[in-house]
Design a protein around this motif. Sequence first.
Motif, PDB file in Angstrom:
ATOM      1  N   ARG A  47       0.842  -1.201   0.000  1.00  0.00           N
ATOM      2  CA  ARG A  47       0.000   0.000   0.000  1.00  0.00           C
ATOM      3  C   ARG A  47       0.875   1.248   0.000  1.00  0.00           C
ATOM      4  O   ARG A  47       1.933   1.269   0.613  1.00  0.00           O
ATOM      5  CB  ARG A  47      -0.908   0.029   1.234  1.00  0.00           C
ATOM      6  CG  ARG A  47      -2.045  -0.952   1.163  1.00  0.00           C
ATOM      7  CD  ARG A  47      -2.971  -0.791   2.341  1.00  0.00           C
ATOM      8  NE  ARG A  47      -4.195  -1.566   2.147  1.00  0.00           N
ATOM      9  CZ  ARG A  47      -5.040  -1.844   3.104  1.00  0.00           C
ATOM     10  NH1 ARG A  47      -4.827  -1.417   4.336  1.00  0.00           N
ATOM     11  NH2 ARG A  47      -6.124  -2.541   2.856  1.00  0.00           N
ATOM     12  N   ARG A  48       0.366   2.274  -0.682  1.00  0.00           N
ATOM     13  CA  ARG A  48       1.041   3.570  -0.712  1.00  0.00           C
ATOM     14  C   ARG A  48       0.163   4.621  -0.057  1.00  0.00           C
ATOM     15  O   ARG A  48      -1.073   4.531  -0.129  1.00  0.00           O
ATOM     16  CB  ARG A  48       1.343   3.983  -2.153  1.00  0.00           C
ATOM     17  CG  ARG A  48       2.434   3.142  -2.795  1.00  0.00           C
ATOM     18  CD  ARG A  48       2.556   3.485  -4.228  1.00  0.00           C
ATOM     19  NE  ARG A  48       1.256   3.085  -4.809  1.00  0.00           N
ATOM     20  CZ  ARG A  48       0.926   3.171  -6.066  1.00  0.00           C
ATOM     21  NH1 ARG A  48       1.753   3.665  -6.914  1.00  0.00           N
ATOM     22  NH2 ARG A  48      -0.239   2.779  -6.506  1.00  0.00           N
ATOM     23  N   LYS A  49       0.782   5.616   0.516  1.00  0.00           N
ATOM     24  CA  LYS A  49       0.050   6.658   1.222  1.00  0.00           C
ATOM     25  C   LYS A  49      -0.712   7.532   0.232  1.00  0.00           C
ATOM     26  O   LYS A  49      -0.146   8.065  -0.711  1.00  0.00           O
ATOM     27  CB  LYS A  49       1.020   7.518   2.044  1.00  0.00           C
ATOM     28  CG  LYS A  49       0.332   8.545   2.908  1.00  0.00           C
ATOM     29  CD  LYS A  49       1.328   9.260   3.802  1.00  0.00           C
ATOM     30  CE  LYS A  49       0.605  10.216   4.732  1.00  0.00           C
ATOM     31  NZ  LYS A  49       1.527  10.785   5.718  1.00  0.00           N
ATOM     32  N   ARG A  50      -2.012   7.673   0.468  1.00  0.00           N
ATOM     33  CA  ARG A  50      -2.850   8.586  -0.330  1.00  0.00           C
ATOM     34  C   ARG A  50      -3.004   9.905   0.413  1.00  0.00           C
ATOM     35  O   ARG A  50      -2.969  10.970  -0.178  1.00  0.00           O
ATOM     36  CB  ARG A  50      -4.211   7.942  -0.598  1.00  0.00           C
ATOM     37  CG  ARG A  50      -5.239   8.825  -1.260  1.00  0.00           C
ATOM     38  CD  ARG A  50      -4.952   9.047  -2.723  1.00  0.00           C
ATOM     39  NE  ARG A  50      -5.842  10.000  -3.334  1.00  0.00           N
ATOM     40  CZ  ARG A  50      -6.716   9.709  -4.294  1.00  0.00           C
ATOM     41  NH1 ARG A  50      -6.799   8.491  -4.767  1.00  0.00           N
ATOM     42  NH2 ARG A  50      -7.486  10.645  -4.787  1.00  0.00           N
ATOM     43  N   CYS A  51      -3.206   9.821   1.722  1.00  0.00           N
ATOM     44  CA  CYS A  51      -3.275  10.985   2.592  1.00  0.00           C
ATOM     45  C   CYS A  51      -3.081  10.486   4.026  1.00  0.00           C
ATOM     46  O   CYS A  51      -2.897   9.284   4.244  1.00  0.00           O
ATOM     47  CB  CYS A  51      -4.592  11.749   2.426  1.00  0.00           C
ATOM     48  SG  CYS A  51      -6.042  10.831   2.964  1.00  0.00           S
ATOM     49  N   TYR A  88      -3.827   4.444   3.329  1.00  0.00           N
ATOM     50  CA  TYR A  88      -2.834   3.784   2.485  1.00  0.00           C
ATOM     51  C   TYR A  88      -3.578   2.817   1.580  1.00  0.00           C
ATOM     52  O   TYR A  88      -4.417   2.044   2.046  1.00  0.00           O
ATOM     53  CB  TYR A  88      -1.817   3.029   3.349  1.00  0.00           C
ATOM     54  CG  TYR A  88      -1.008   3.945   4.237  1.00  0.00           C
ATOM     55  CD1 TYR A  88       0.238   4.395   3.838  1.00  0.00           C
ATOM     56  CD2 TYR A  88      -1.508   4.365   5.466  1.00  0.00           C
ATOM     57  CE1 TYR A  88       0.977   5.243   4.650  1.00  0.00           C
ATOM     58  CE2 TYR A  88      -0.783   5.210   6.285  1.00  0.00           C
ATOM     59  CZ  TYR A  88       0.462   5.647   5.871  1.00  0.00           C
ATOM     60  OH  TYR A  88       1.181   6.501   6.672  1.00  0.00           O
ATOM     61  N   GLU A 138      -6.915   2.159  -5.118  1.00  0.00           N
ATOM     62  CA  GLU A 138      -6.846   3.458  -5.812  1.00  0.00           C
ATOM     63  C   GLU A 138      -7.835   3.487  -6.966  1.00  0.00           C
ATOM     64  O   GLU A 138      -8.539   4.465  -7.167  1.00  0.00           O
ATOM     65  CB  GLU A 138      -5.437   3.712  -6.367  1.00  0.00           C
ATOM     66  CG  GLU A 138      -4.447   4.224  -5.378  1.00  0.00           C
ATOM     67  CD  GLU A 138      -4.618   5.704  -5.033  1.00  0.00           C
ATOM     68  OE1 GLU A 138      -5.527   6.384  -5.563  1.00  0.00           O
ATOM     69  OE2 GLU A 138      -3.835   6.178  -4.207  1.00  0.00           O
ATOM     70  N   GLU A 194     -10.918   6.089  -7.463  1.00  0.00           N
ATOM     71  CA  GLU A 194     -11.013   6.899  -8.683  1.00  0.00           C
ATOM     72  C   GLU A 194     -12.351   6.664  -9.383  1.00  0.00           C
ATOM     73  O   GLU A 194     -12.979   7.613  -9.865  1.00  0.00           O
ATOM     74  CB  GLU A 194      -9.843   6.606  -9.635  1.00  0.00           C
ATOM     75  CG  GLU A 194      -8.506   7.105  -9.127  1.00  0.00           C
ATOM     76  CD  GLU A 194      -8.464   8.612  -8.935  1.00  0.00           C
ATOM     77  OE1 GLU A 194      -8.932   9.363  -9.821  1.00  0.00           O
ATOM     78  OE2 GLU A 194      -7.946   9.055  -7.887  1.00  0.00           O
ATOM     79  N   LEU A 204     -11.030  13.572  -0.824  1.00  0.00           N
ATOM     80  CA  LEU A 204     -10.108  13.050  -1.812  1.00  0.00           C
ATOM     81  C   LEU A 204     -10.514  13.560  -3.186  1.00  0.00           C
ATOM     82  O   LEU A 204     -11.695  13.680  -3.493  1.00  0.00           O
ATOM     83  CB  LEU A 204     -10.099  11.524  -1.795  1.00  0.00           C
ATOM     84  CG  LEU A 204      -9.614  10.860  -0.502  1.00  0.00           C
ATOM     85  CD1 LEU A 204      -9.561   9.349  -0.665  1.00  0.00           C
ATOM     86  CD2 LEU A 204      -8.269  11.394  -0.058  1.00  0.00           C
ATOM     87  N   LYS A 231      -7.065  11.847  -9.164  1.00  0.00           N
ATOM     88  CA  LYS A 231      -5.656  12.011  -9.519  1.00  0.00           C
ATOM     89  C   LYS A 231      -5.582  12.454 -10.970  1.00  0.00           C
ATOM     90  O   LYS A 231      -6.403  12.068 -11.797  1.00  0.00           O
ATOM     91  CB  LYS A 231      -4.905  10.700  -9.317  1.00  0.00           C
ATOM     92  CG  LYS A 231      -4.701  10.386  -7.865  1.00  0.00           C
ATOM     93  CD  LYS A 231      -3.668   9.319  -7.715  1.00  0.00           C
ATOM     94  CE  LYS A 231      -3.225   9.292  -6.264  1.00  0.00           C
ATOM     95  NZ  LYS A 231      -2.135   8.365  -6.069  1.00  0.00           N
TER      96      LYS A 231
END
Length: 157
Positions: free
Chosen positions: A113-117, A121, A127, A131, A153, A156
């Motif tokens: 997982r990557r940090k979105r805010c 994550y 993601e 979206e 959110l 992107k």
Amino acid sequence: MILQNVIIRLDDRFIHGQIVLSWLKVLNGKRIIIIDEEMIKDPFMYTLFQMALPDDVSFEIFDCTAGILYLKENLGEVVLVLVRSLSTLEKMYSEGLRFKEVMIGRIPFKNGRRKRCEDVYLTSDEERIIENMLEKEVEVVVQMVPDSERHYLKKKE
């Protein structure tokens, strides 16, 4: 079917102090529904959650299919719907439930997982789900407690 009086919150902890002491009071809610494929199989957690709630708050756990059916048939009262995953929200939407807003309490870090805010994550699939919701004009809001700032959110680019 657009859900009225239904607050949808993604929070992997389900029922905890923030829900019992803060959200139910602010939302004036007397009913909690958990929609989760794993939790429906855990009678111990059901009992634990039931004990944590005030006596005047009703509570049920459904698998995704039964939860969708329940929400389609039982509209009118204020209901706090708690889900663990974005994939559950995606299935709810694909089965015809429409909601204007999804509130994320947190999605903790795990490998992949990557940090979105802050406190959120996401995997690449999560993601994609966010979206898609944003494309369908569903507001996706991150908010831990009622008196904390709401973080919306954005798509992107």
